[in-house]
Design a protein around this motif. Structure first.
Motif, short mmCIF file in Angstrom:
data_model
loop_
_atom_site.label_atom_id
_atom_site.label_comp_id
_atom_site.label_asym_id
_atom_site.label_seq_id
_atom_site.Cartn_x
_atom_site.Cartn_y
_atom_site.Cartn_z
N MET A 38 0.84 -1.20 0.00
CA MET A 38 0.00 0.00 0.00
C MET A 38 0.87 1.24 0.00
SD MET A 38 -1.36 0.18 3.93
CE MET A 38 -0.24 0.28 5.32
N ARG A 39 1.42 1.49 -1.15
CA ARG A 39 2.30 2.65 -1.27
C ARG A 39 1.51 3.95 -1.03
NH1 ARG A 39 7.19 3.12 -5.06
NH2 ARG A 39 7.92 5.21 -4.60
N THR A 40 2.05 4.80 -0.19
CA THR A 40 1.35 6.04 0.17
C THR A 40 1.42 7.05 -0.97
OG1 THR A 40 1.98 5.67 2.45
CG2 THR A 40 1.18 7.87 1.86
N ASP A 41 0.25 7.63 -1.29
CA ASP A 41 0.19 8.61 -2.36
C ASP A 41 0.41 10.01 -1.80
OD1 ASP A 41 -0.25 10.13 -4.51
OD2 ASP A 41 -2.36 9.64 -4.78
N ALA A 42 1.47 10.65 -2.25
CA ALA A 42 1.82 11.97 -1.74
C ALA A 42 0.70 12.99 -1.99
CB ALA A 42 3.13 12.44 -2.36
N THR A 43 0.04 12.84 -3.13
CA THR A 43 -1.01 13.81 -3.46
C THR A 43 -2.17 13.72 -2.47
OG1 THR A 43 -0.43 13.61 -5.79
CG2 THR A 43 -2.55 14.61 -5.26
N GLU A 44 -2.53 12.49 -2.10
CA GLU A 44 -3.62 12.32 -1.14
C GLU A 44 -3.26 12.93 0.21
OE1 GLU A 44 -4.84 8.30 -0.81
OE2 GLU A 44 -5.46 8.10 -2.90
N VAL A 45 -2.02 12.68 0.62
CA VAL A 45 -1.55 13.25 1.89
C VAL A 45 -1.65 14.77 1.83
CG1 VAL A 45 0.42 13.51 3.42
CG2 VAL A 45 -0.04 11.31 2.35
N LEU A 46 -1.22 15.32 0.71
CA LEU A 46 -1.25 16.77 0.54
C LEU A 46 -2.68 17.29 0.66
CD1 LEU A 46 1.28 18.33 0.10
CD2 LEU A 46 0.84 18.39 -2.34
N SER A 81 -5.22 16.02 2.18
CA SER A 81 -5.78 15.94 3.52
C SER A 81 -5.07 16.91 4.46
CB SER A 81 -5.67 14.51 4.07
OG SER A 81 -4.37 14.27 4.57
N ALA A 82 -3.85 17.31 4.10
CA ALA A 82 -3.09 18.21 4.97
C ALA A 82 -3.55 19.65 4.82
CB ALA A 82 -1.60 18.10 4.66
N ILE A 83 -4.04 20.00 3.63
CA ILE A 83 -4.41 21.40 3.36
C ILE A 83 -5.45 21.94 4.34
CG2 ILE A 83 -5.57 22.90 1.69
CD1 ILE A 83 -3.99 21.53 -0.51
N PRO A 84 -6.58 21.28 4.51
CA PRO A 84 -7.55 21.84 5.46
C PRO A 84 -7.04 21.87 6.89
CG PRO A 84 -8.25 19.67 4.68
CD PRO A 84 -7.10 20.08 3.83
N GLN A 133 2.86 15.50 13.56
CA GLN A 133 2.14 14.37 14.14
C GLN A 133 0.65 14.44 13.82
OE1 GLN A 133 1.52 11.17 15.23
NE2 GLN A 133 3.30 11.53 16.50
N VAL A 134 0.06 15.60 14.06
CA VAL A 134 -1.38 15.78 13.80
C VAL A 134 -1.68 15.62 12.32
CG1 VAL A 134 -3.23 17.48 13.83
CG2 VAL A 134 -1.73 17.24 15.81
N ILE A 135 -0.85 16.24 11.48
CA ILE A 135 -1.05 16.15 10.03
C ILE A 135 -1.00 14.69 9.57
CG2 ILE A 135 -0.09 16.80 7.79
CD1 ILE A 135 0.93 19.35 9.10
N ALA A 136 -0.03 13.96 10.12
CA ALA A 136 0.10 12.56 9.74
C ALA A 136 -1.13 11.76 10.18
CB ALA A 136 1.37 11.97 10.37
N SER A 137 -1.58 12.00 11.40
CA SER A 137 -2.74 11.27 11.91
C SER A 137 -3.96 11.52 11.03
CB SER A 137 -3.03 11.70 13.35
OG SER A 137 -1.92 11.41 14.18
N ARG A 138 -4.19 12.78 10.68
CA ARG A 138 -5.35 13.11 9.84
C ARG A 138 -5.25 12.42 8.48
NH1 ARG A 138 -8.26 17.78 11.12
NH2 ARG A 138 -8.07 18.18 13.36
#
Lengths: 179, 179
Positions: free
Chosen positions: A1-9, A11-14, A25-30
């Motif tokens: 399950m390779r992590t998609d950088a775009t998806e992380v981005l 979810s991090a924006i809001p 830590q919080v950004i990663a959890s979200r």
DNA sequence: TGCAATTGAAACATCGATGTGTCAATAGAG
DNA sequence: CTCTATTGACACATCGATGTTTCAATTGCA
């Protein structure tokens, strides 16, 4: 399950737009990943924030270019612009607040350019007779961006459906809250 | 030259509203005092932020109480409310963003109460026929608060004179940006 | 002028966030 | 199934902000 950088981005924006001091830590959890993985994708907090800024700036660039090239009547141009307002709301909530972004000469310059282009669009609306001429285009552009933020926050808080945002903005922008 | 806590508070509000992560050092510098003196006035960062929140909340309380008691026609009530918009702009820029405030049950509760009272005022405007009835009062209240923020930012950036804010808000709020 | 209060500067310990590295567990391709 | 790459958990050092304390300088009043 390779992590998609775009998806992380995405979810991090809001998260960062709401609280610029949110920890990695919080950004990663979200995003549903561990802090270690987040750091592997974006070795530095600054790199993460810059990646977010670049994505948003690119989105705004495209939307504005479309509006500028649009030869349709101004009311249609404005409606189309509003329909894709979300990146603008995120832009000012993030780029304007975050020192890691406004400190970047490139991002800061691009943000200013985008605002100036928004002003130009508003001035075109003034010249076409659609928009009021008794206040500078700067104010009208700020009003548009502010309404975008308002709609975005109403959506985040659950007071407004995501689909209702554009219609809300158009209605208020053009006619205000009067009956 | 005994330092006036109120003046420090007033100069700290725009700083913290613009960047919630501003350090005590920066806040002190903007106030023209040393970090040591700032710490003597507000031993904890949390105490400083809470003092700011309390001042702003008190301001909003007074203004809303006046609007609620005002028996004049709704357009005059709204104009009077707008004329004193500044605390509202600061309220949402600060209370909404700052965890030290939104974490405080008291401040958070008061902020929500103020927003609900603002909604009530808007609903009174709807019932009187002044304001449009095709969207919930929540949206109208958010629009007002958002416009207050917009006017405040335009003022901070030098695009708008401080005296022009209220007229700008009233004009846009009631009639939008249409010609 | 002399004294008391206040301020600014500096040193210090503490705390949270960050960046780096390691290692076992696991997902997925071959 | 086996092997490789990726992930998550943990430990560690570092850095900036915070809160505390001390002390000399300065202000303002008697």
């Amino acid at each position: 399950m390779r992590t998609d950088a775009t998806e992380v981005l995405d979810s991090a924006i809001p998260v960062l737009a709401k609280d610029r001091a949110a920890s990695m830590q919080v950004i990663a959890s979200r995003a549903g990943i561990s802090r270690a993985t987040l750091v592997r994708l974006f070795p530095t907090r600054k790199l993460l924030v810059q990646a977010m800024a670049e994505k948003i700036l690119n989105d705004c660039d495209k939307i504005l270019a479309r509006a500028e090239a649009d030869a349709a009547p101004m009311d249609q141009v404005l409606t189309a612009l509003v329909a894709e307002y979300t990146p603008f709301a995120q832009l000012w909530n993030l780029v304007y607040i975050e020192p890691d972004v406004s400190g970047l000469p490139e991002a800061s310059t691009r943000a200013k350019a985008i605002f100036l282009r928004t002003v130009k669009v508003m001035e075109r609306g003034q010249n076409s007779g659609l928009l009021r001429n008794d206040m500078p285009g700067t104010w009208l552009a700020s009003t548009f961006c502010g309404l975008a933020e308002t709609a975005w926050e109403l959506t985040l808080e659950g007071h407004m459906g995501a689909r209702q945002g554009p219609d809300f903005i158009t209605a208020i922008l053009l006619h205000g809250v009067s009956a």
